[in-house]
Every structure is written in structure tokens, then in C-alpha cells.
Scaffold this active site. Sequence first.
Site, PDB file in Angstrom:
ATOM      1  N   HIS A 101       0.887  -1.163   0.000  1.00  0.00           N
ATOM      2  CA  HIS A 101       0.000   0.000   0.000  1.00  0.00           C
ATOM      3  C   HIS A 101       0.929   1.218   0.000  1.00  0.00           C
ATOM      4  O   HIS A 101       2.008   1.154   0.582  1.00  0.00           O
ATOM      5  CB  HIS A 101      -0.815   0.130   1.287  1.00  0.00           C
ATOM      6  CG  HIS A 101      -1.767  -0.988   1.576  1.00  0.00           C
ATOM      7  ND1 HIS A 101      -1.408  -2.112   2.244  1.00  0.00           N
ATOM      8  CD2 HIS A 101      -3.109  -1.110   1.329  1.00  0.00           C
ATOM      9  CE1 HIS A 101      -2.461  -2.900   2.381  1.00  0.00           C
ATOM     10  NE2 HIS A 101      -3.505  -2.317   1.833  1.00  0.00           N
ATOM     11  N   ASP A 104       2.233   2.003   3.428  1.00  0.00           N
ATOM     12  CA  ASP A 104       3.144   1.049   4.094  1.00  0.00           C
ATOM     13  C   ASP A 104       4.585   1.453   3.827  1.00  0.00           C
ATOM     14  O   ASP A 104       5.435   1.347   4.695  1.00  0.00           O
ATOM     15  CB  ASP A 104       3.081  -0.378   3.515  1.00  0.00           C
ATOM     16  CG  ASP A 104       1.712  -0.947   3.407  1.00  0.00           C
ATOM     17  OD1 ASP A 104       0.870  -0.588   4.231  1.00  0.00           O
ATOM     18  OD2 ASP A 104       1.488  -1.761   2.486  1.00  0.00           O
TER      19      ASP A 104
END
Length: 437
Positions: A101, A104
Site C-alpha cells: 500500500h 506502508d
Amino acid sequence: MKSAFPNISSIAYEGPQSKNPLAFKHYNPEEIVEGKTLREHLRFAVVYWHTFRGTGSDPFGAGTMQRPWDDGSNSVKNAQKRAQVAFEFIQKLGAPYYCWHDRDVAPEGKTLAESNKNFDAVAKVLKEEQKRTGVKLLWGTANLFSNPRFVHGASTSCNADVFAFAAAQVKKAMEVTHELGGEGYTFWGGREGYMTLLNTDMKREQEHLAKLLHLAVGYKKQIGFKGQFYIEPKPKEPTKHQYDSDAAACLNFLREYDLLPHFKLNIETNHATLAGHTMQHELETAGAAGALGSIDANTGDELLGWDTDQFPTNIYLTTYTMLSVLKYGGFTTGGVNFDAKVRRESFEPIDLFYAHIGGMDAFARGLKIAAAIRKDGRLAEFVKQRYASWDSGIGAKIESGKASLKEIEAYILKKGEVTPNTSGRQEFLENLINEFI
Ligand code: XUL
Ligand code: CO
């Protein structure tokens, strides 16, 4: 850079007799099954979120994970260093892919512009590391659920500004995925659902979700991104009801909004079980519609009703999964993505290796068993024979659309009563599967 795993070398295949916990017993990447290597069949991916950002916190307690390379700060520098550690891990494990993501890999800034700048700074390191190691990006995605702005959803929020923020985030995540040569891009509807229908205009929210996906399809063409788009079904968690609740609901949604040609499904085991289905059911639903794209490999706990995201070790699960994957022609853009996390109690870095090695071996076994079942042919032959009445006579006429209701009536009036003459043989078939496990 100093090694984060100095006592661990590349994980090698040592065969089923090996007692080395840091070796593969079944995943020999070079082994050929049905004309392809195991590496090509399984296309393993490591997820950035659980593996490099998971803290082990739960609703009752703080994080437990020991990650000595991480200084715990939200700095870009720490994120860049973490990226290098991630690639050391993925390379030593021998997984060809990874997934992320946006949030992240890089810290969220105070503004979207600052977040984008942080993202670019870390993406630069990701690109270098991909080049250095040969590890590739299976898919990217945007986190449209953690920040409090997404409390009412992202594209399905009651607030149009939130939609705009989410759309801008998707645009950037697609650009970075494209820049890193990503082979796909996933939409998981983080909070795209409702907690109560009392405050929800469901039709309008679903139209907005479709709107975001159409905008993404348009932008994909504009930037020349050739990767596959995926929708990842999940019925609940964090919302009470997610619009992408299962494979069938996703397919219906995609058809209703003319999106089906642009999307395939990314099927996750624990999401299937939360939906009251088996993984096999979800794979068959997607596969039958020509929309089986990729899988998020994990498992739930039979006694717990939530998304525990455990590493898959059950050979029946991996066998049935690979039977469906092989049946629908194998992965093309997708792969086996370990959307799984080590338990809170498994807090040492070495546990990350044990977990992934076990998952990869379980899938290698599942693949080999599935291929053996297919080569044996008895299962497929049984299913074929079960439907033999459709291959000729009235069955073939109905299937081809040549029989009218009147003709069918005439046929059965002449024939008389129909008595069940074929057993389902479930126990026989379950025994047959056990011959191979
Ligand atoms: C959540 C989940 C996500 C998606 C990507 O249950 O599976 O991690 O895979 O957003
Ligand atoms: Co997932």
C-alpha cells in the site's frame, strides 16, 4: 548496508528428508510441473504491510514485534532503510514478487503534496532495490482506510472532498505502481460499505465506487499502465457490510457498471471464509466468469470469526486452491501473495522466515498434488460422466438452444417418470483425494 539477517543465508531447497527449518522441503523453484517451473506457477509475493509494518498490536495490547533495523520513527530515512531490509528478506527467501500500500512504504505527510513527496523518495529506493535484486512488484494499492478522514469510507464517503482525496491518492499510487513496473493494481474496499443503513444511501455510494473505478480505468489508459486491475472481495471488517462482499457480488457490481472487462478478482482465503464460503467456492465463482486474477494466500482460524490472516499450512486448502487455479489456466498477471502475518507471540525476525517457508512449501505441495490428481484423470472423468446426459440426445438439444419448451414437454411425456440413477459419490471422491495427500 549492515545485514538485518546476518545469520540467515539464502533459503535453499533441500528436499522432503531435510530437517533444516530454514530450507524448503517441497518448493524447488526449478522443478517442472505441467510444463512450467514451480517459480512460474506460484509467483510468490511478500506483502509489505504485515511483514514490514506489522507491529503485533491487538485491541488488548501494544506491539510485540522485535524489528531491530527499524528506529520506530515516521521518517523518510527510516522508511528507506526499511525498504532495503525488506529486499534483503525477499531476496533471501527467493520470492520473485512483493506488494504494497502507498502508506506502508512511505510515511503520510501533513498534506497530500508532502505525502506524495515522501512516497517518491521511498519509491526511488524501491526501484533501486528491485533492480539490484530482480524482485518485482506484483501489485500496488492505496490505503484508503487507516486515516481518520476515511471514517465514512473513501469513494463511498458521504463527503465529496473525501472522494476527491481518495481519487488523488489512487492516481498517485497508480503512477508509482507504473513507475516500478508493477504487474497489477488492487482495489480492496477498506471502508467501502456501511455500519448502519439508517444513515446510508446505498445506491448513491455504490455509484460513487463505480465512478472512482471508471476514473482509474481512464487514467490507466492515459498513462499507458498495462497492469491488471483487481477487486479484492471481503464481506465485513472493518465495516459491518462491505459492498465487495464476495466474488459473486463483485462480479455483479462490475457487470452492472460496465467495468467487468477491466477487472479481475483477487481472492483471499480468510475473506472467503468470513463470507461463509470456502476458498474453492470463491475461486470457482471467479474462474467461471473468466475473472480469476490473483490470490491473497492466508487462512483464518476455524474457531475465531475474524480476519486472523494466518499463514496457510493446510495441504487440503492449498490442493483445492491449486486445482482451481490450474483448471482456469494458471496465473498470468497474478500470483500467490502472502497477505498473512506472524502471530503476535512470534515476535522474532526469524519467525518471518519460518512463516513464509511454511506457506511456500504448503503451496508447492498443493500444486504438485493438484497436478497429480489432474494427471490421474479419475476426478475429471467422474465429473464428465456425471453430466454425460447433456452430451447427446435431449440434453445436447437443450444446451444448444434447439429444443422448445413444447418439444421438451413432449419428450418427457413420452419418457415417463425419471428415477435418480447416478450417485453423487462424495465419500468415494473424498477417498480419492486422500490417495494423493
Ligand atoms: C484486508 C486486506 C488488504 C488488501 C489490500 O483484509 O486483505 O490488506 O489485501 O488492501
Ligand atoms: Co488481502
